[in-house]
Design a protein around this motif. Structure first.
Motif, mmCIF file in Angstrom:
data_model
loop_
_atom_site.group_PDB
_atom_site.id
_atom_site.type_symbol
_atom_site.label_atom_id
_atom_site.label_comp_id
_atom_site.label_asym_id
_atom_site.label_seq_id
_atom_site.Cartn_x
_atom_site.Cartn_y
_atom_site.Cartn_z
ATOM 1 N N MET A 191 2.138 1.900 -3.454
ATOM 2 C CA MET A 191 1.061 2.474 -4.263
ATOM 3 C C MET A 191 0.844 3.939 -3.905
ATOM 4 S SD MET A 191 -1.589 -0.745 -4.165
ATOM 5 C CE MET A 191 -2.881 0.116 -5.053
ATOM 6 N N GLY A 192 0.943 4.259 -2.613
ATOM 7 C CA GLY A 192 0.814 5.645 -2.176
ATOM 8 C C GLY A 192 1.905 6.520 -2.756
ATOM 9 N N CYS A 195 0.836 -1.210 0.000
ATOM 10 C CA CYS A 195 0.000 0.000 0.000
ATOM 11 C C CYS A 195 0.868 1.256 0.000
ATOM 12 C CB CYS A 195 -0.925 0.006 1.212
ATOM 13 S SG CYS A 195 -2.250 -1.208 1.144
ATOM 14 N N MET A 237 -3.976 5.374 0.501
ATOM 15 C CA MET A 237 -3.106 4.194 0.494
ATOM 16 C C MET A 237 -2.238 4.137 1.754
ATOM 17 S SD MET A 237 -3.568 2.166 -2.109
ATOM 18 C CE MET A 237 -5.295 2.447 -1.745
#
Length: 229
Positions: free
Chosen positions: A77-78, A74, A96
């Motif tokens: 992705m952030g 995550c 995210m």
């Protein structure tokens, strides 16, 4: 397994992470570097940590290692979302990272409760939110409140066996430092975006961010590794 052998193995697995951080630092200095290259080198250290955790899952298969892996994913992705200078992508990146904090909290666990640590972290996070609110619009204040709550809970759980606790292990202290560094990184980023230009903001934000992810990863991996042993 003897502790010194475990530490040596961990360092060997983490060499790609340190190399990736160096590559990111060099590429970032090159102002003419394309966006895709900046993005790739930015998430490369986190991908290196993901590979490290996957290796540990293959060895120990502890459920908290899987939570950590999802949190790191995550985070990567952030990082990708935050490459775009756009409010929608900024909110997506924040979402995210908020999810990553939930997963880290889950991995740190909820025992012992340690409400004293919770009170201290809540005070620090609350003061930070009040400061940022003075520079924010109403919708930004609401989103900041949600995010600050989640990163505050994560920091509380990371510090539950460190602050006001009779026995502290190096593993737990490592995780606590990581959580604090994450807050420093995000607070610096928020000040720079909402309030005023922070000198050397990129250096402060990224150095504390990568150190935070490294320390949190090492803490969760070693803590659950010790439990498995």
């Amino acid at each position: 397994m003897p502790l010194h052998l475990t530490v040596d193995n961990d360092l060997a697995y983490l060499v790609p992470f340190f190399i990736a951080v160096c590559i990111y630092t060099i590429i970032h200095v090159i102002s003419s570097a394309p966006v895709w290259l900046l993005g790739l080198t930015k998430i490369l250290p986190i991908i290196s940590l993901c590979i490290f955790v996957v290796c540990k899952i293959c060895q120990y298969n502890h459920r908290n290692h899987r939570k950590l892996l999802m949190g790191l994913t995550c985070s990567a992705m952030g990082d990708a979302f935050l490459l775009k200078d756009d409010n929608q992508f900024l909110i997506g990146g924040g979402a995210m990272f908020a999810l990553a904090h939930c997963l880290y909290t889950w991995a740190f666990g909820f025992k012992p409760l340690n409400l004293q640590a919770a009170s201290l972290v809540a005070l620090v996070v609350g003061l930070g939110w009040i400061f940022l609110s003075m520079c924010s619009k109403v919708w930004q204040m609401l989103l900041l409140c949600c995010y600050c709550t989640l990163i505050g809970i994560m920091s509380w759980r990371a510090n539950a066996e460190v602050l006001f606790h009779h026995s502290r292990t190096r593993t737990k202290v490592t995780g606590a430092i990581g959580a604090v560094l994450f807050m420093v990184s995000d607070f610096t980023l928020a000040i720079n975006l909402l309030c005023f230009q922070v000198p050397h903001n990129q250096l402060i934000v990224m150095s504390t961010y990568y150190a935070a992810q490294l320390f949190i990863t090492i803490s969760i991996v070693r803590d659950n590794q010790n439990k498995s042993d």
